[in-house]
Design a protein around this motif. Structure first.
Motif, PDB file in Angstrom:
ATOM      1  N   ALA A   1       0.823  -1.009  -0.099  1.00 45.24           N
ATOM      2  CA  ALA A   1       0.027  -0.121  -0.041  1.00 45.24           C
ATOM      3  C   ALA A   1       0.756   1.350   0.045  1.00 45.24           C
TER       4      ALA A   1
ATOM      5  N   PHE B   1       0.772   3.999  -2.744  1.00 43.62           N
ATOM      6  CA  PHE B   1      -0.106   5.235  -2.596  1.00 43.62           C
ATOM      7  C   PHE B   1       0.678   6.033  -1.502  1.00 43.62           C
TER       8      PHE B   1
ATOM      9  N   GLU C   1      -0.978   8.111   1.590  1.00 47.19           N
ATOM     10  CA  GLU C   1      -2.441   8.412   1.350  1.00 47.19           C
ATOM     11  C   GLU C   1      -3.478   7.472   1.747  1.00 47.19           C
ATOM     12  N   LEU C   2      -3.035   6.256   2.255  1.00 47.11           N
ATOM     13  CA  LEU C   2      -4.053   5.046   2.841  1.00 47.11           C
ATOM     14  C   LEU C   2      -3.594   5.227   4.527  1.00 47.11           C
TER      15      LEU C   2
ATOM     16  N   TRP D   1      -4.854   6.995   6.787  1.00 46.36           N
ATOM     17  CA  TRP D   1      -5.845   7.047   7.396  1.00 46.36           C
ATOM     18  C   TRP D   1      -6.891   5.616   7.772  1.00 46.36           C
ATOM     19  N   VAL D   2      -6.505   4.926   6.570  1.00 43.27           N
ATOM     20  CA  VAL D   2      -7.116   3.463   6.901  1.00 43.27           C
ATOM     21  C   VAL D   2      -6.489   2.690   8.141  1.00 43.27           C
TER      22      VAL D   2
ATOM     23  N   PRO E   1      -8.727  11.553   4.682  1.00 42.88           N
ATOM     24  CA  PRO E   1      -9.248  10.196   3.650  1.00 42.88           C
ATOM     25  C   PRO E   1      -9.048  10.359   2.253  1.00 42.88           C
ATOM     26  N   SER E   2      -8.721   9.661   1.614  1.00 45.09           N
ATOM     27  CA  SER E   2      -8.349   9.656   0.219  1.00 45.09           C
ATOM     28  C   SER E   2      -8.434   8.195  -0.166  1.00 45.09           C
ATOM     29  N   LEU E   3      -8.844   8.029  -1.611  1.00 45.91           N
ATOM     30  CA  LEU E   3      -9.083   6.831  -2.232  1.00 45.91           C
ATOM     31  C   LEU E   3      -8.647   6.918  -3.730  1.00 45.91           C
TER      32      LEU E   3
ATOM     33  N   ALA F   1      -6.918   1.684  -5.247  1.00 47.90           N
ATOM     34  CA  ALA F   1      -6.873   2.264  -3.880  1.00 47.90           C
ATOM     35  C   ALA F   1      -7.786   1.595  -3.060  1.00 47.90           C
TER      36      ALA F   1
ATOM     37  N   ASN G   1      -6.402  -2.036  -1.786  1.00 49.00           N
ATOM     38  CA  ASN G   1      -5.615  -1.749  -0.866  1.00 49.00           C
ATOM     39  C   ASN G   1      -5.976  -1.275   0.370  1.00 49.00           C
ATOM     40  N   ALA G   2      -7.050  -0.666   0.543  1.00 46.35           N
ATOM     41  CA  ALA G   2      -7.595  -0.241   1.614  1.00 46.35           C
ATOM     42  C   ALA G   2      -8.303  -1.273   2.602  1.00 46.35           C
TER      43      ALA G   2
END
Length: 215
Positions: free
Chosen positions: A26, A30, A33-34, A36-37, A171-173, A178, A181-182
């Motif tokens: 991930a 990215f 960006e992930l 937050w997950v 948060p971004s997808l 994405a 991966n999240a």
């Protein structure tokens, strides 16, 4: 302090090869960006593990025992089958991940790495014969070694604090893959949370007087 070792056994679950591979993939795809997950997943983990630990402390029994008592046989058989499939699906990437690590580090063939991984697992299980504390010490040593390597890498790479903070709280997808991966990140974090109510009793015995779940 009596249950710190049990906490280490739970914590090592978040550092297994399949979890680390998911996190690194991930990050490679990215960057930050992930994150937050991971944050959301850890909040869920804290909530579920608190409930799980309370269940064990209040009743002196773990989740599987209470399910066996409360549910009819058909439901328990279904739960058992699901649990076995979950264990198999979880262990396959871990065994293969460790075998690939042997291959990368020591040029050992993957099939031999699988055998070594199985042997090392049996060896660790055999350590339990000498007491739970011995196993907890070994696992804690592994965990702190990995943690030291991780913080060493962080100091070497010096990630941007601004980008890390943005990734954790915005948060971004965006981008292809994405969402997948999240979901993988979230699943890797959540899937070990119910161990909290089992390990203290299996390692150190049940608390006195806590043998029957209250109404």
């Amino acid at each position: 302090m009596a249950h710190v070792g049990s906490g280490a056994l739970v914590a090592i679950g978040f550092l297994d090869p399949s979890n680390l591979e998911t996190d690194m993939q991930a990050g490679a795809d990215f960057k930050y960006e992930l994150l937050w997950v991971v944050l959301v997943g850890m909040i869920f983990v804290l909530f579920i593990q608190t409930l799980s630990a309370n269940l064990g402390v209040k009743t002196g029994r773990h989740l599987a025992e209470l399910c066996r008592e409360e549910y009819p046989p058909f439901v328990n058989i279904c739960l058992w089958i699901i649990a076995e499939l979950a264990v198999i699906s979880d262990d396959i990437p871990e065994v293969l991940g460790t075998a690939f690590a042997f291959n990368i580090l020591f040029k050992i063939p993957v099939w031999a790495g699988v055998i070594l991984t199985v042997f090392s697992t049996l060896l660790l299980l055999g350590v339990q014969r000498f007491g739970a504390r011995k196993l907890e010490f070994i696992i804690a040593a592994f965990m702190f070694t990995m943690a030291g390597c991780f913080f060493g890498e962080l100091s070497y790479l010096s990630p941007s604090a601004r980008d890390v903070t943005k990734g954790m709280f915005v948060p971004s997808l965006r981008g292809k893959g994405a969402a997948a991966n999240a979901m993988a990140l979230f699943g890797a974090i959540i899937h070990r949370t119910t161990c909290s109510c089992t390990l203290p009793w299996s390692s150190h015995g049940r608390p006195h007087g806590q043998t029957k779940a209250s109404e």
